[in-house]
Design a protein around this motif. Sequence first.
Motif, PDB file in Angstrom:
ATOM      1  N   PHE A  68       0.838  -1.201   0.000  1.00  0.00           N
ATOM      2  CA  PHE A  68       0.000   0.000   0.000  1.00  0.00           C
ATOM      3  C   PHE A  68       0.874   1.252   0.000  1.00  0.00           C
ATOM      4  CE2 PHE A  68      -2.524   3.190   2.402  1.00  0.00           C
ATOM      5  CZ  PHE A  68      -3.639   3.253   1.583  1.00  0.00           C
ATOM      6  N   ARG A  69       1.880   1.278   0.862  1.00  0.00           N
ATOM      7  CA  ARG A  69       2.754   2.453   0.954  1.00  0.00           C
ATOM      8  C   ARG A  69       3.539   2.681  -0.340  1.00  0.00           C
ATOM      9  NH1 ARG A  69       3.641  -0.383   5.681  1.00  0.00           N
ATOM     10  NH2 ARG A  69       2.598   0.473   7.518  1.00  0.00           N
ATOM     11  N   GLU A  70       3.867   1.581  -1.031  1.00  0.00           N
ATOM     12  CA  GLU A  70       4.655   1.691  -2.264  1.00  0.00           C
ATOM     13  C   GLU A  70       3.784   1.939  -3.492  1.00  0.00           C
ATOM     14  OE1 GLU A  70       6.752  -2.014  -2.224  1.00  0.00           O
ATOM     15  OE2 GLU A  70       7.822  -1.508  -0.368  1.00  0.00           O
ATOM     16  N   GLY A  71       2.463   2.036  -3.282  1.00  0.00           N
ATOM     17  CA  GLY A  71       1.566   2.289  -4.406  1.00  0.00           C
ATOM     18  C   GLY A  71       1.402   1.104  -5.333  1.00  0.00           C
ATOM     19  N   LYS A  72       1.637  -0.117  -4.829  1.00  0.00           N
ATOM     20  CA  LYS A  72       1.509  -1.305  -5.666  1.00  0.00           C
ATOM     21  C   LYS A  72       0.046  -1.678  -5.845  1.00  0.00           C
ATOM     22  CE  LYS A  72       5.931  -3.601  -4.829  1.00  0.00           C
ATOM     23  NZ  LYS A  72       6.590  -4.807  -4.272  1.00  0.00           N
ATOM     24  N   ILE A  73      -0.297  -1.972  -7.089  1.00  0.00           N
ATOM     25  CA  ILE A  73      -1.645  -2.430  -7.389  1.00  0.00           C
ATOM     26  C   ILE A  73      -1.616  -3.955  -7.346  1.00  0.00           C
ATOM     27  CG2 ILE A  73      -3.560  -2.296  -9.002  1.00  0.00           C
ATOM     28  CD1 ILE A  73      -2.548   0.428  -7.954  1.00  0.00           C
ATOM     29  N   THR A  74      -2.246  -4.544  -6.344  1.00  0.00           N
ATOM     30  CA  THR A  74      -2.256  -5.996  -6.201  1.00  0.00           C
ATOM     31  C   THR A  74      -3.700  -6.506  -6.275  1.00  0.00           C
ATOM     32  OG1 THR A  74      -2.347  -5.833  -3.782  1.00  0.00           O
ATOM     33  CG2 THR A  74      -0.152  -5.978  -4.804  1.00  0.00           C
TER      34      THR A  74
ATOM     35  N   GLU B 170      -2.564   6.146  -6.603  1.00  0.00           N
ATOM     36  CA  GLU B 170      -2.122   6.861  -7.801  1.00  0.00           C
ATOM     37  C   GLU B 170      -1.378   8.146  -7.447  1.00  0.00           C
ATOM     38  OE1 GLU B 170      -5.227   5.401 -11.267  1.00  0.00           O
ATOM     39  OE2 GLU B 170      -5.469   7.402 -10.437  1.00  0.00           O
ATOM     40  N   LYS B 171      -1.889   8.872  -6.465  1.00  0.00           N
ATOM     41  CA  LYS B 171      -1.247  10.132  -6.087  1.00  0.00           C
ATOM     42  C   LYS B 171      -0.206   9.955  -4.990  1.00  0.00           C
ATOM     43  CE  LYS B 171      -5.341  12.872  -7.284  1.00  0.00           C
ATOM     44  NZ  LYS B 171      -6.373  13.820  -6.771  1.00  0.00           N
ATOM     45  N   GLY B 172      -0.202   8.799  -4.348  1.00  0.00           N
ATOM     46  CA  GLY B 172       0.780   8.537  -3.297  1.00  0.00           C
ATOM     47  C   GLY B 172       0.536   9.305  -2.019  1.00  0.00           C
ATOM     48  N   GLU B 173      -0.702   9.706  -1.781  1.00  0.00           N
ATOM     49  CA  GLU B 173      -1.028  10.483  -0.578  1.00  0.00           C
ATOM     50  C   GLU B 173      -1.680   9.568   0.452  1.00  0.00           C
ATOM     51  OE1 GLU B 173      -3.503  13.616  -1.968  1.00  0.00           O
ATOM     52  OE2 GLU B 173      -1.983  14.450  -3.328  1.00  0.00           O
ATOM     53  N   ALA B 174      -0.853   8.711   1.074  1.00  0.00           N
ATOM     54  CA  ALA B 174      -1.389   7.715   2.004  1.00  0.00           C
ATOM     55  C   ALA B 174      -0.734   7.847   3.370  1.00  0.00           C
ATOM     56  CB  ALA B 174      -1.164   6.314   1.452  1.00  0.00           C
ATOM     57  N   SER B 175      -1.546   7.741   4.415  1.00  0.00           N
ATOM     58  CA  SER B 175      -1.069   7.788   5.793  1.00  0.00           C
ATOM     59  C   SER B 175      -1.363   6.451   6.472  1.00  0.00           C
ATOM     60  CB  SER B 175      -1.773   8.918   6.551  1.00  0.00           C
ATOM     61  OG  SER B 175      -3.164   8.623   6.662  1.00  0.00           O
ATOM     62  N   ASP B 176      -0.910   6.299   7.722  1.00  0.00           N
ATOM     63  CA  ASP B 176      -1.223   5.089   8.479  1.00  0.00           C
ATOM     64  C   ASP B 176      -2.729   4.953   8.687  1.00  0.00           C
ATOM     65  OD1 ASP B 176       1.389   4.311   8.618  1.00  0.00           O
ATOM     66  OD2 ASP B 176       1.744   5.171  10.613  1.00  0.00           O
ATOM     67  N   ALA B 177      -3.396   6.074   8.874  1.00  0.00           N
ATOM     68  CA  ALA B 177      -4.856   6.036   9.015  1.00  0.00           C
ATOM     69  C   ALA B 177      -5.505   5.547   7.721  1.00  0.00           C
ATOM     70  CB  ALA B 177      -5.382   7.418   9.381  1.00  0.00           C
TER      71      ALA B 177
END
Length: 335
Positions: free
Chosen positions: A242-248, A271-278
Amino acid sequence: MSLVLPFEPKDPSIETLVRLVKGDMERVNAAILARTGSDVAMIPEVANHLISSGGKRLRPMLTLASANLCGYAGEGHVTLAAAVEFMHTATLLHDDVVDESDMRRGKLAARKLWGNEASVLVGDFLLGQAFRMMVEVGSLTCLDILSGAACVIAEGEVMQLAAAKNMNTTEEQYLAIIRGKTAELFAAACEVGAVLAARPQAEQRACRDYGMDLGIAFQLVDDALDYGGSQDKLGKNLGDDFREGKITMPVLLAFQRGDEVEQAFWRTCLEKGEASDADLARAIALLHSRNAIADTVERARHYGGRAKAALDIFPDNPARAALAEAVDFCLSRAH
């Protein structure tokens, strides 16, 4: 309070496979240690950091077991099994650089200790050693299979790179990626055992099909574990995909089944890479609500069933039983 039922069948394991190839694996491990030697001190340091970090050595065991299954009585399977493990280790060193991974098999990735340059170059050294071992065996067919696999693996990794952060990736495209980057080495590792034994084409194909379907099942379980497993099983941080933006596969299924709000969430995070732990916590909740993790595991079971069916061409013997149980073990990691 839970009850312990003493007569329940034991969980699947690879112990049957380990016992089957124990003597040969001792020789494989000796060959691996010998071939990582170099006057350049950093090479054995980096290589042994990963090689000695507790991997199950599943792929070389598959080479040994398939040779056993096909009645091979020579020595080449030991050399090729070591070559297969070197190919796998090289891809891990390279993958960690591409993915900017911090952990591998529960330890700091080599790139975090020695840098990206050293990881890539030592991976190249191991690939070189793998090809030298293939040549020593003297089978042009085996050399063709394993060198072809090296090309396909690289193609699969590039396909994954192209698909990264692309939520329009289809399930068929994703399966093509994992056939290349993961399953191809499983397939080649099994196929060369039958080739060494000079078995008929149908048996060579059956070994290859077994390895290919097992490899697909193995990767799909890994995909599920990244969102629904434990760090101990993964050997890396939960949610790294998820953190690396991998589509699985789980993400593809959840995205396809999601409403507009959910699809917008996946696009923002991956796609935008705007991901947090939440966001990771929300992603896991969405995957469960859309049954994406369970259905990914179900797809893995489908390919696992195909892998076991490929063994039907062979008579019942200890090698066939061990290979069948190896499938069950790979699937059981999802629990």
